[in-house]
Write an enzyme that holds these catalytic residues in place. Sequence first.
Site, PDB file in Angstrom:
ATOM      1  N   HIS A 279     -14.265  18.823  -6.480  1.00 29.91           N
ATOM      2  CA  HIS A 279     -13.020  18.796  -6.364  1.00 29.91           C
ATOM      3  C   HIS A 279     -12.777  18.335  -4.933  1.00 29.91           C
ATOM      4  O   HIS A 279     -12.290  19.140  -4.107  1.00 29.91           O
ATOM      5  CB  HIS A 279     -12.148  19.934  -6.906  1.00 29.91           C
ATOM      6  CG  HIS A 279     -10.852  19.689  -7.266  1.00 29.91           C
ATOM      7  ND1 HIS A 279      -9.834  20.323  -6.712  1.00 29.91           N
ATOM      8  CD2 HIS A 279     -10.461  19.364  -8.333  1.00 29.91           C
ATOM      9  CE1 HIS A 279      -8.724  20.036  -7.539  1.00 29.91           C
ATOM     10  NE2 HIS A 279      -9.074  19.229  -8.260  1.00 29.91           N
ATOM     11  N   ASP A 448      -7.424  20.341 -16.203  1.00 25.85           N
ATOM     12  CA  ASP A 448      -7.260  19.230 -15.001  1.00 25.85           C
ATOM     13  C   ASP A 448      -6.905  18.046 -15.633  1.00 25.85           C
ATOM     14  O   ASP A 448      -6.084  17.460 -14.693  1.00 25.85           O
ATOM     15  CB  ASP A 448      -8.369  19.406 -14.137  1.00 25.85           C
ATOM     16  CG  ASP A 448      -8.116  19.000 -12.506  1.00 25.85           C
ATOM     17  OD1 ASP A 448      -7.555  19.799 -11.857  1.00 25.85           O
ATOM     18  OD2 ASP A 448      -8.237  17.822 -12.490  1.00 25.85           O
TER      19      ASP A 448
END
Length: 735
Positions: A279, A448
Site C-alpha cells: 500500500h 479494498d
Amino acid sequence: MLLVTGGGKGITAECALAVAADTGAALALLGRSDPAEDEELAANLRRMADAGVRVRYARADVTDPAQVGAAVEELTGTLGPVTAVLHGSGRNEPGGLAGLDMEAFRRTLAPKIDGLRAVLDAVAPERLKLLVTFGSIIGRAGLRGEAHYATANERLADLTREFAARHPGCRTVCMEWSVWSGVGMGERLSVVEGLERDGITAITPDQGIEIMRRLVADPDVPPVVVISGRTGTIDTVRHDRPELPLLRFVDRPLVHYHGVELVTEVELNAGSDPYLADHLLDGNLLFPAVIGMEAMAQAAAAVTGRQDPPVIEGAEFQRPIVVPPQGSTTVRVAATVVDDDAVRVAIRSSETGFAADHFTARLVYSGARPPAGPPEQVGDELPAVSLDPAAELYGSVLFQGARFQRLRGYHRAAARHVDADVAAEPAQGWFAGFLPGAMLLADPGMRDALMHGNQVCVPDATLLPSGIERVHPAGPDVTGDLRYCATERERDGDTYVYDIAVRDATGAVVERWDGLRLRAVRKGDGRGPWAVPLLGPYLEREVEDRIGVRVAAAVEPDDGSGGSDGGSGGGVEGRRAATALAAGRALGHPAEIRYRPDGRPELGDGRTISASHGAGVTLCVVADGIAACDVETVTGRSETDWDGLLGRHAALAGLLAAETGDDRDTAATRVWSAVECLRKAGLPADAPLALAPGRAGADAWTVLASGSLRVATLATTLRDRPGRTVLAVLAEGRT
C-alpha cells in the site's frame, strides 16, 4: 411535585432542573441556606424560574423531622402533593480515621440517613412514583480521609434498597456518583485535579445530567447504580475484566473497562505489518482504510465480548495514517460503548501526537444480514470487458500491491457503474508470523478492491476513501469468487459517492456498502497511454465537464482498418457488430440498432447514437439530444495536403497549433475529427467552426464550437498502439 433536598445548589439542583424541564413537574426545594444571603442559591432559583419551572424554596434542616414536616406542608399547599423525591443532602468533612469520633460519624450520617427518613415520614410514600437518592462511589470503594462519608453512603444505599422492596410501585434508584467537575462536593473540596492525577476522571455536568435522565427513564434499572468516569488506581473498585481476545489490534491495552471503554496501542511497521509494503503511494506506506475497519471491529469485539461482524456506520477517514518505509508509527484504537449494541471507535496516530482523529466510526451489533437489492448485476448478453486487471490496471492505474490485487475481471466498466469479479481469500499473511493473524471481517484485500475497483469510473485520477455512510460487512468465512456491483449516487467536485453490493455465486448479497465517498487525487492530463476500455468512462466524464452535456460513451478494441468511414474486420457487418457491442457497453445492456439507407445508426427509443471506427478501436456515444463522434489516427501530411482536406478550416488548425502546443498534424486531425462530427450531425462540411472561448489549455483536450454545438477533442495515445489518436465528441453545449 418533585421534592428536592440538599438545597438549590450543586449537582442536586442541576439534576432537579433537568427532571422538571423533562416532565413539567414543579420543584419544591429544601435547604438550610437563606437565598437573601447566598447569591449562588438565589441565582439558581432565578435560573429555574426563568426556565419556566414552578419553583418554591423552603428553609429547613433536613435532619430535623419537625422542620421538614412544616416545610413540606407549606410547599404542598402551594405546589400540590409530593409524587417524587430527589434526596441529595449530604455532608463531607474529610478527616483521618484516627481523628474520627462518634460525633463526626453522627454529623456525616445525619443528612443522608436521618434526612431521608424525615422526608419519607413527611410525605405519603404510597403516592410516590419516583425516589432518587444521591450517594457516592466512596460508599463502595472508600477513600483516604473518608471513612465516615463512606459509611453514610453505604447505609444510604441499604435504605434505598429497603424502600424499593417495600414499595414496588415506586421507581427507586440510588445513584452512587463519582466526582463531578465544575459543581458538587469535588469542586467544593478542591479534589478534582488531584483525583485526575491518580487516573480518576470527573463526570462533567452535561454527562451527569444525561446519565441521570437515562436512569430515571429506564424501568429496568436496579435499586443501586454506580456512575463513574475512569477509576484509575482505586484498587477497591472491582470491574468485570475478562481476558482480551488474541487479536492484532488488541495489543497493548492502555485503558480497559469491559463493556465501557478500551484503548489499545499498536506499533506499525513494514516488518510486523507486511501489507503496508503493498500500500505504497508516492513513497509513503499508507495504513489502509480496510485494515482500519478491521482494527475498529477488533477493538469493539474486545470491549463488548461480541464476535459477530458489526454494521459500520458513519466511517470517516479524516487523515491518512502514514508509516515511514524504514521506520514505524504507533496508533491507538479507542473504543467506547455508547449504547446497548453500539460502540464508537477512533484511531489516532503518533504522527499527530495522538491529538487528532484519523479514522472514526460507529459500530452497531444489529445481527442483521446485509439487505438485498440494487446495485444489480448486468446480464450475460454482453461479453466480459476486454480489460485484464493484472496486466492493465495494477502497477499503472492502480497502486495496490499483491495482497490487495483481488480484481479478476469486469462485466461492466462505465463512468457510473461497475460490475466486476473479485476474489476473497482466507485471512493469512497479513501480519508477521509471531503476531495473531485472525480477522473478524472478510478478506481486507477483497474489501479494498471494492474501493479501488471503482477506479475505472475515474481512470485519470487516484481515488482514495474519505468516508462511508454504512457497511454491512461479511465475516471471515466468506471466501472464494464473488461479484461486486457499484453505482455512482452523486458527485461533488472531486468527491464521488457509490453504493455497492457484493454477491456470492448464488446471487445472495454477502456485503453491502452505502455511500462510499472516494476523493480523486493525482489527476492526470489525459495524454495516455490508455487501456482502451478505460477511455469510455474518461470521455463520458470529461465531455460532461467540458461541454456541460451528459453522454453515454464507450470505446472498444477493434482490430479493423481505420478512418471515420473505415471498418473493422468483416466489412459492413463487422463494423455493425462492433458498433452494437460498443453501444451495449455504453448503455449497459444490448442495443437494438437500426440503420438508415445512408448507413446512419438509430435507436428505437429516440435517443441519438453515433459510432466511429478507427485507430484500432470503435467509439460509440449515445445522448438524448444532438450527438456525434469520430476517432482518427494522427497521420503525418504535408501542409498542402492538410489545406486540401480542411479547406476553409485550415486556418483553425494553425491557430490550434499555436495556442495549444500541438504539432501541426495533431491540430489538423482535431479539426478534421470535428468536421466529421459536424457532418454526422447533419451539418455541411463548410459549417462554421472555431476555437471555443477559454477551452484551449495545456492538457490533452481542446473544445471547438459551431454555433451552439460543441466538439470536445482529445489527443492521446493508446496502449500497444503506435502513434497518437484523436477522439472527438459533439453535443449541444450548455453552460
